[in-house]
Design a protein around this motif. Structure first.
Motif, PDB file in Angstrom:
ATOM      1  N   LEU A 176       3.614  -9.843  -2.683  1.00 56.98           N
ATOM      2  CA  LEU A 176       2.552 -10.069  -1.700  1.00 56.98           C
ATOM      3  C   LEU A 176       1.223  -9.665  -2.318  1.00 56.98           C
ATOM      4  O   LEU A 176       1.106  -8.593  -2.927  1.00 56.98           O
ATOM      5  CB  LEU A 176       2.832  -9.230  -0.449  1.00 56.98           C
ATOM      6  N   ALA A 177       0.200 -10.531  -2.171  1.00 52.33           N
ATOM      7  CA  ALA A 177      -1.110 -10.219  -2.737  1.00 52.33           C
ATOM      8  C   ALA A 177      -2.195 -11.004  -2.029  1.00 52.33           C
ATOM      9  O   ALA A 177      -1.930 -11.983  -1.336  1.00 52.33           O
ATOM     10  CB  ALA A 177      -1.140 -10.518  -4.232  1.00 52.33           C
ATOM     11  N   HIS A 178      -3.435 -10.553  -2.237  1.00 48.20           N
ATOM     12  CA  HIS A 178      -4.597 -11.300  -1.786  1.00 48.20           C
ATOM     13  C   HIS A 178      -5.058 -12.243  -2.898  1.00 48.20           C
ATOM     14  O   HIS A 178      -5.210 -11.827  -4.059  1.00 48.20           O
ATOM     15  CB  HIS A 178      -5.742 -10.360  -1.435  1.00 48.20           C
ATOM     16  N   ALA A 179      -5.303 -13.481  -2.541  1.00 47.93           N
ATOM     17  CA  ALA A 179      -5.788 -14.465  -3.510  1.00 47.93           C
ATOM     18  C   ALA A 179      -7.150 -14.088  -4.064  1.00 47.93           C
ATOM     19  O   ALA A 179      -7.500 -14.457  -5.187  1.00 47.93           O
ATOM     20  CB  ALA A 179      -5.857 -15.847  -2.844  1.00 47.93           C
ATOM     21  N   SER A 180      -7.920 -13.321  -3.293  1.00 44.57           N
ATOM     22  CA  SER A 180      -9.292 -12.994  -3.684  1.00 44.57           C
ATOM     23  C   SER A 180      -9.376 -12.182  -4.963  1.00 44.57           C
ATOM     24  O   SER A 180     -10.420 -12.192  -5.629  1.00 44.57           O
ATOM     25  CB  SER A 180      -9.983 -12.238  -2.552  1.00 44.57           C
ATOM     26  N   CYS A 181      -8.303 -11.470  -5.333  1.00 45.77           N
ATOM     27  CA  CYS A 181      -8.375 -10.709  -6.585  1.00 45.77           C
ATOM     28  C   CYS A 181      -7.636 -11.382  -7.733  1.00 45.77           C
ATOM     29  O   CYS A 181      -8.111 -11.381  -8.868  1.00 45.77           O
ATOM     30  CB  CYS A 181      -7.896  -9.270  -6.388  1.00 45.77           C
ATOM     31  N   ASN A 184      -9.165 -15.394  -9.005  1.00 46.03           N
ATOM     32  CA  ASN A 184     -10.608 -15.192  -9.044  1.00 46.03           C
ATOM     33  C   ASN A 184     -11.081 -15.336 -10.493  1.00 46.03           C
ATOM     34  O   ASN A 184     -10.424 -14.849 -11.412  1.00 46.03           O
ATOM     35  CB  ASN A 184     -10.930 -13.790  -8.507  1.00 46.03           C
ATOM     36  N   ALA A 185     -12.231 -15.956 -10.673  1.00 40.86           N
ATOM     37  CA  ALA A 185     -12.742 -16.193 -12.028  1.00 40.86           C
ATOM     38  C   ALA A 185     -12.990 -14.908 -12.802  1.00 40.86           C
ATOM     39  O   ALA A 185     -13.061 -14.932 -14.028  1.00 40.86           O
ATOM     40  CB  ALA A 185     -14.038 -17.000 -11.943  1.00 40.86           C
TER      41      ALA A 185
END
Length: 358
Positions: A176-181, A184-185
């Motif tokens: 499980l993770a946040h896509a934002s980190c 991310n470029a």
């Protein structure tokens, strides 16, 4: 284009051509509540990061408090620069062992080794290529810690084509993770499918559950373990405010993640049982960037080391819920305000070494 797809559409040459995902049959990252051999932590030394000696001293006191609490239940290794050892010794207990190594900051969850096991007695370190959360902070020494520890222990280092961290695993195939980190470029190149494949390979997992998160609002781009954690396979705990607050990206993202979890299934195809922790309101700290996360706890042998924030009602409720979730462990609640004011919590400051099973 939705937010999640936009984030994953980012590209960078950060790791292009550097490493390829390495197959590792049988290796996986265990659930945090599996037995540990020890806990690793880091002694912060970079005065520039904290701005003044008083703030650095406050952080060190909290790191010592965490280390001493964990050491009552399992061995703790504190990684510490040679010239800082004398500053650490008076504050730590006899259950904390110091290993000399150049260290800049305290965030061992990201810069420390991510240990994986194969269930037959072998342990390895899965390299997640820490880069200071997208080169937002100096990491010339901290980026070397994972390899240094693995080498000292004699463990194989498994190369991976991802830059981390900020991920939760259930030890049974689900991550499980946040896509934002991750997507991310400032960390990873390529498509969502490529990043997911490489991350699952690094963790020895089979299924990824992505929530959008928040990009750019904090130095980490919103690591998942400040919001939601696996208690056991099939069960997740999440901290939620009472409602979404207008103009507040954190409360909106928390409820976005909650909705994702309600619809998700794990690697075994099960719907997730979701337990909600309250959001503290009447906290001691007046810092506007204060992180008050009960979820950012650490599970060690025999205990759960968590934070309390001075909100008597929610502190008590969180303690009760954690006691129910971990009935065989003691719940140890600590004042972690200085770390919260620096944008972190207890989990960020720790990294477990699992006990290998023969």
């Amino acid at each position: 284009m939705n937010k999640q797809n936009f984030i994953f559409g980012a590209t960078t040459a950060m790791l292009a051509g550097k490493v390829k995902a390495q197959a590792r049959p049988g290796y996986f990252m265990p659930l945090e509540s599996a037995p540990h051999l020890r806990t690793f932590m880091q002694w912060p030394s970079d005065l520039e990061t904290y701005g003044n000696a008083d703030d650095l001293a406050a952080m060190r006191q909290k790191i010592a408090l965490i280390a001493n609490a964990i050491a009552k239940f399992e061995p703790v290794v504190l990684l510490c620069s040679d010239d800082q050892i004398q500053s650490a010794k008076p504050l730590i207990s006899s259950g904390v062992e110091i290993w000399p190594w150049p260290v800049q900051d305290l965030w061992c969850r990201d810069s420390g080794p991510t240990f994986v096991v194969d269930g037959t007695g072998n342990v390895a370190a899965s390299e997640l290529n820490f880069n200071g959360w997208g080169d937002k902070q100096t990491h010339t020494e901290d980026s070397k810690i994972a390899r240094a520890v693995a080498t000292k222990l004699g463990f194989e280092i498994l190369e991976n084509a991802v830059v981390g961290g900020g991920v939760e695993v259930d030890g049974a195939g689900t991550a499980l993770a946040h896509a934002s980190c991750w997507g991310n470029a400032n960390r990873n190149a390529g498509s969502k499918a490529e990043i997911e494949k490489n991350l699952l390979s690094a963790l020895g997992a089979e299924k990824m559950i992505w929530a959008p998160g928040v990009a750019g609002a904090d130095i980490t781009d919103y690591h998942i373990d400040a919001l939601a954690r696996f208690v056991k396979p099939g069960q997740v705990v999440i901290q939620l405010p009472k409602k979404i607050i207008d103009g507040d990206p954190w409360s909106a993202a928390a409820y976005e993640t909650y909705e994702v979890l309600k619809k998700a299934t794990d690697a075994q195809g099960r719907k997730l049982e979701i337990v909600v922790l309250p959001e503290p309101i009447d906290v001691r700290s007046l810092d506007e960037d204060f992180v008050s996360s009960y979820v950012n706890y650490y599970v060690c042998n025999g205990a759960v080391v968590s934070a309390e924030f001075g909100d008597d009602k929610t502190d008590e409720e969180a303690h009760k819920i954690l006691s129910q979730l971990y009935p065989t462990r003691k719940i140890v609640s600590l004042n972690m305000d200085a770390i919260g004011e620096s944008g972190g919590g207890i989990h960020y400051a720790t990294q477990q070494q699992p006990l290998a099973k023969a």
